[in-house]
Enzyme design. Structure first.
Site, PDB file in Angstrom:
ATOM      1  CB  CYS A  10     -45.076  23.389 -28.558  1.00 18.79           C
ATOM      2  SG  CYS A  10     -44.282  24.920 -28.614  1.00 18.79           S
TER       3      CYS A  10
ATOM      4  CG  HIS B  35     -40.981  22.269 -29.275  1.00 25.24           C
ATOM      5  ND1 HIS B  35     -42.245  22.340 -29.892  1.00 25.24           N
ATOM      6  CD2 HIS B  35     -41.202  20.662 -29.049  1.00 25.24           C
ATOM      7  CE1 HIS B  35     -42.957  21.240 -30.214  1.00 25.24           C
ATOM      8  NE2 HIS B  35     -42.186  20.242 -29.425  1.00 25.24           N
TER       9      HIS B  35
ATOM     10  CG  HIS C 153     -43.810  17.074 -28.802  1.00 19.63           C
ATOM     11  ND1 HIS C 153     -43.111  17.546 -29.749  1.00 19.63           N
ATOM     12  CD2 HIS C 153     -44.042  15.739 -28.908  1.00 19.63           C
ATOM     13  CE1 HIS C 153     -42.432  16.604 -30.362  1.00 19.63           C
ATOM     14  NE2 HIS C 153     -43.239  15.674 -29.950  1.00 19.63           N
TER      15      HIS C 153
END
Length: 238
Positions: free
Chosen positions: A126, A180, A192
């Site tokens: 990510c 994240h 993402h």
């Protein structure tokens, strides 16, 4: 004695320990690293399988397999300093955000899967995807999600700030740390690179308030958003 500076002629894996069991990050072609002469000598003499290095630009540390030394080219210190680009200001960064998103959309259109530690095409994690996308337009941000959250200007207004703008980074995790990150593209959506178990196993679009399993999973972990308004200053090797 000053650290040695090396230029990468190709993409290289950087590991999180001197066992080479797991990626920490990747060194894209054209990046620089520094390492101590004693570490390098030991690796060249095959006394070390891995040598400790620091990637320049973001000052991120890790371990390089000695077999990858042949992919590096020794660089003169003054030559390295001379090639350092100017630091973009907030206005320039804002102007480049459409290109950042275009980079990510292009990456999404190429077959890919999630790779822990991945920062080069086609497979990213990510925060590696965010770092690579910003770096593609000369904006240097930190490597990991929690570092990127601290580096950006945190948006006020709770988990879903009212002034959320396209190009803002969205952070997820627990009460103490971001684990994240994605980038906001408008219409309640973000792009993402997410994992296999609860994610898309690669780059995809999710919704902040979506009803699909991936969107719902991350909505439970939403921490907030931050805006990138600065670039890391150049690292001058010691």
């Amino acid at each position: 004695m000053p650290n040695l500076i090396y230029y990468s002629n190709t993409d290289i894996n950087i590991y999180d320990a001197n066992t080479g069991d797991r990626l920490a990050t990747q060194m894209a072609k054209g990046r620089y690293l520094q390492t101590q002469d004693t570490e390098l000598t030991a690796a060249l003499n095959k006394q070390l399988d891995y040598l400790e290095i620091k990637l320049l630009a973001d000052d991120y540390g890790g371990w390089l397999w000695h077999g990858d030394l042949e992919k590096l080219q020794l660089c003169d210190r003054q030559k390295y300093i001379a090639q350092l680009p100017p630091i973009p200001n907030a206005s320039a960064i804002s102007d480049r955000l459409p290109q950042v998103i275009a980079y990510i959309q292009q990456a999404m259109s190429t077959p890919n899967e999630y790779l822990w530690g991945g920062t080069v095409a086609p497979n990213y994690d990510c925060s590696g995807l965010m770092q690579a996308a910003f770096a593609s337009v000369g904006i240097i941000i930190p490597r990991d999600a929690y570092q990127q959250e601290a580096f950006g200007d945190r948006l006020e207004g709770g988990q879903l700030p009212q002034d959320l703008q396209i190009g803002d980074l969205i952070f997820f995790g627990n009460s103490t740390k971001a684990t994240h990150v994605g980038i906001y593209i408008g219409n309640d959506q973000y792009i993402h690179s997410s994992g296999k178990e609860h994610g898309h196993n690669g780059i995809a679009i999710s919704a902040l308030q979506g009803s699909d399993p991936v969107s719902k999973w991350y909505a439970q972990q939403l921490r907030g958003a931050a805006r990138i308004v600065r670039s890391l200053p150049p690292i001058v090797p010691i």
